[in-house]
Enzyme design. Structure first.
Site, PDB file in Angstrom:
ATOM      1  N   GLU A 102       1.554  24.171  42.247  1.00  0.00           N
ATOM      2  CA  GLU A 102       1.512  23.033  41.026  1.00  0.00           C
ATOM      3  C   GLU A 102       2.368  24.365  39.621  1.00  0.00           C
ATOM      4  O   GLU A 102       3.600  23.924  39.323  1.00  0.00           O
ATOM      5  CB  GLU A 102       0.089  22.850  40.680  1.00  0.00           C
ATOM      6  CG  GLU A 102       0.277  21.278  41.886  1.00  0.00           C
ATOM      7  CD  GLU A 102       0.974  19.726  41.981  1.00  0.00           C
ATOM      8  OE1 GLU A 102       2.153  19.143  41.245  1.00  0.00           O
ATOM      9  OE2 GLU A 102       0.552  19.410  42.418  1.00  0.00           O
TER      10      GLU A 102
ATOM     11  N   GLU B 125     -12.831   9.794  32.974  1.00  0.00           N
ATOM     12  CA  GLU B 125     -11.593  10.147  32.333  1.00  0.00           C
ATOM     13  C   GLU B 125     -11.510  10.947  31.607  1.00  0.00           C
ATOM     14  O   GLU B 125     -11.571  10.378  30.397  1.00  0.00           O
ATOM     15  CB  GLU B 125     -10.667   8.591  33.023  1.00  0.00           C
ATOM     16  CG  GLU B 125      -9.203   8.668  33.108  1.00  0.00           C
ATOM     17  CD  GLU B 125      -9.292   9.233  34.634  1.00  0.00           C
ATOM     18  OE1 GLU B 125      -9.002  10.070  34.785  1.00  0.00           O
ATOM     19  OE2 GLU B 125      -9.553   8.044  35.364  1.00  0.00           O
ATOM     20  N   HIS B 126     -10.004  12.027  31.217  1.00  0.00           N
ATOM     21  CA  HIS B 126      -9.696  12.682  30.157  1.00  0.00           C
ATOM     22  C   HIS B 126     -10.702  13.636  29.614  1.00  0.00           C
ATOM     23  O   HIS B 126     -11.521  13.436  28.759  1.00  0.00           O
ATOM     24  CB  HIS B 126      -9.451  11.871  29.207  1.00  0.00           C
ATOM     25  CG  HIS B 126      -8.095  11.028  28.886  1.00  0.00           C
ATOM     26  ND1 HIS B 126      -7.313  11.894  28.361  1.00  0.00           N
ATOM     27  CD2 HIS B 126      -7.547   9.927  29.299  1.00  0.00           C
ATOM     28  CE1 HIS B 126      -5.673  10.975  28.733  1.00  0.00           C
ATOM     29  NE2 HIS B 126      -5.953   9.898  28.973  1.00  0.00           N
TER      30      HIS B 126
ATOM     31  N   ASP C   1      -7.767  16.653  41.864  1.00  0.00           N
ATOM     32  CA  ASP C   1      -6.771  16.362  42.765  1.00  0.00           C
ATOM     33  C   ASP C   1      -7.513  17.301  43.769  1.00  0.00           C
ATOM     34  O   ASP C   1      -7.357  16.724  45.054  1.00  0.00           O
ATOM     35  CB  ASP C   1      -5.260  16.016  42.386  1.00  0.00           C
ATOM     36  CG  ASP C   1      -4.898  15.170  41.415  1.00  0.00           C
ATOM     37  OD1 ASP C   1      -5.920  14.281  40.980  1.00  0.00           O
ATOM     38  OD2 ASP C   1      -4.059  15.476  41.002  1.00  0.00           O
TER      39      ASP C   1
ATOM     40  N   ASP D 277     -11.504  16.311  32.067  1.00  0.00           N
ATOM     41  CA  ASP D 277     -11.332  17.514  32.440  1.00  0.00           C
ATOM     42  C   ASP D 277     -11.558  18.743  31.228  1.00  0.00           C
ATOM     43  O   ASP D 277     -12.147  19.755  31.070  1.00  0.00           O
ATOM     44  CB  ASP D 277     -10.808  17.615  33.453  1.00  0.00           C
ATOM     45  CG  ASP D 277      -9.494  16.944  32.447  1.00  0.00           C
ATOM     46  OD1 ASP D 277      -9.358  16.395  32.038  1.00  0.00           O
ATOM     47  OD2 ASP D 277      -8.226  17.192  34.085  1.00  0.00           O
TER      48      ASP D 277
ATOM     49  N   SER E  11      -0.418  12.377  45.269  1.00  0.00           N
ATOM     50  CA  SER E  11       0.430  12.214  46.746  1.00  0.00           C
ATOM     51  C   SER E  11       0.554  13.877  47.044  1.00  0.00           C
ATOM     52  O   SER E  11       0.829  14.977  47.731  1.00  0.00           O
ATOM     53  CB  SER E  11       2.006  11.713  46.789  1.00  0.00           C
ATOM     54  OG  SER E  11       2.551  11.546  46.181  1.00  0.00           O
ATOM     55  N   SER E  12       1.369  14.774  46.014  1.00  0.00           N
ATOM     56  CA  SER E  12       1.391  15.959  45.474  1.00  0.00           C
ATOM     57  C   SER E  12       0.437  17.128  46.232  1.00  0.00           C
ATOM     58  O   SER E  12      -0.287  17.878  47.366  1.00  0.00           O
ATOM     59  CB  SER E  12       1.627  16.147  44.201  1.00  0.00           C
ATOM     60  OG  SER E  12       0.833  16.785  43.395  1.00  0.00           O
TER      61      SER E  12
ATOM     62  N   GLY F  60       3.636   7.734  42.512  1.00  0.00           N
ATOM     63  CA  GLY F  60       2.877   7.057  41.595  1.00  0.00           C
ATOM     64  C   GLY F  60       2.028   6.301  40.721  1.00  0.00           C
ATOM     65  O   GLY F  60       2.252   5.747  40.128  1.00  0.00           O
TER      66      GLY F  60
END
Length: 386
Positions: free
Chosen positions: A159, A33-34, A171, A36, A125-126, A120
């Site tokens: 995006e 996490e954090h 993602d 990338d 989901s996007s 959320g």
């Protein structure tokens, strides 16, 4: 997501005809996490929740799209320079434009879609939408000539260019490349990746959604990224003979050598990042050995680092992780950028019911909110269903 549900709505809204059905999943990130934007590794997997669409060419230059969950319908021309205004339709429009850039001769089509990725909750989901639509257009109009990586990048570009979100690639990568029973270690710098087995017999993977999101998130993200950049800049001045792009390129001795030259806050941020780099590699070894005890231990260590050194947790998330510890849960941590969202938990089957009951009831009593619970299974990536 039920095929019959999506098909029935497609038939209803598009003159009784049927088309092809495609699906793409959301994702979780087990650890990393954090990392990338620090050139490090992430460890995502596709999940058994996602987006499903039915799509059929309509012989025109017009897209007729129906969002089943929203009960909203939009029509637009493929070559419309502005595109649709509805935010959900921008994902379809954006993917069309990006696939056309890749040489896919997209024509008009009818499409209906629905999803069971909780909005959320940090399961992307996007990205599932983008991956589902890209896979479908490549199959229908491109003869599958566009590579999986190009579909990932088309989703990211959608995006960036049409939805106003400056996201990374994790993602979309997980949604396209996912495999049942496999997690993936992705190198965010080189884009190299490797599959690792994830079939924890006797365990369940569950997310608990805190149903909170604190306003600090965006400014705090920028502050932490700047801290990491500050440390890199200091190290570049000291180690002029080394090629240092990000914190990925340093070791503990190098960091400790500049401790006196950087702020205490910047030191804490870098300490978390280097620790997370080590934890991701430890989890790789543990997964190859089927050692889920070590996987869980590293998840707890990540949460402690995110809470104490990176300071992106919050009272609600710390509470949920503490409840996991008290209930003997194998591993638990915050998942995502921080200041709200979900914890991801690796729980032994025999402890599952008591943990969920204890955690949700105690959380509601303390915070006055009912947390949401999502059981997760690691599943396949984007695909044609029928």
């Amino acid at each position: 997501m039920e095929i019959d549900f999506v098909r029935s709505r497609f038939i209803k809204h598009f003159d009784g005809q049927t088309g092809n059905i495609y699906a793409a999943p959301g994702r979780i990130n087990l650890i990393g996490e954090h990392t990338d934007y620090n050139g490090g590794f992430v460890f995502p997997g596709a999940i058994d929740k996602g987006i499903m669409c039915e799509i059929r060419p309509n012989g025109s230059n017009t897209v007729m799209a129906y969002a089943i969950d929203l009960k909203d319908r939009v029509e637009f021309k493929i070559d419309d320079p502005q595109g649709p205004r509805a935010s959900w339709a921008r994902y379809i429009y954006g993917i069309i434009q990006e696939m056309k850039k890749l040489g896919v001769d997209v024509k008009g089509f009818n499409i209906a879609f629905a999803g069971d990725v909780p909005l959320g909750a940090g399961m992307s989901s996007s990205a599932a939408m983008e991956s589902c639509f890209a896979y479908a257009l490549n199959d229908l109009f491109g003869d599958n000539k566009v590579s999986k990586w190009d579909m990932v990048l088309a989703g990211q570009a959608t995006e960036h260019n049409y939805c106003g979100v400056n996201c990374g690639i994790m993602d979309q990568f997980a949604s396209i490349f996912g495999k049942e029973g496999k997690l993936m270690r992705l190198d965010c710098r080189s884009r190299e990746f490797e599959y690792y087995p994830f079939e924890p017999k006797g365990y369940r993977l569950v997310l608990i959604d805190s149903v909170v999101k604190h306003e600090l998130a965006s400014s705090a993200y920028n502050d932490r990224r700047k801290s990491c950049e500050n440390v890199v800049e200091t190290l570049r001045k000291k180690y002029t003979d080394r090629d240092i792009e990000t914190l990925r390129d340093i070791d503990w001795d190098m960091l400790n050598s500049v401790k006196a030259d950087i702020s205490e806050e910047d030191m804490k941020r870098a300490t978390y990042v280097l620790g997370e780099k080590d934890r991701v590699l430890a989890v790789c070894d543990a997964l190859n050995k089927g050692d889920y005890g070590t996987v869980g231990q590293k998840m707890y260590e990540t949460h402690d680092g995110l809470s104490k050194d990176y300071e992106v947790s919050c009272e609600e998330l710390d509470f949920l992780v503490d409840m996991a510890r008290k209930n003997g849960v194998t591993g638990s941590r915050i998942m995502g950028g921080g200041f709200g969202g979900c914890t991801i938990n690796l729980v032994k089957e025999e402890l599952y019911d008591k943990f969920i009951n204890d955690a949700t009831s105690a959380y509601k009593e303390k915070f006055g909110k009912q947390p949401k619970v999502y059981d997760i299974v690691i599943s396949d990536g984007a695909r044609k269903i029928c």
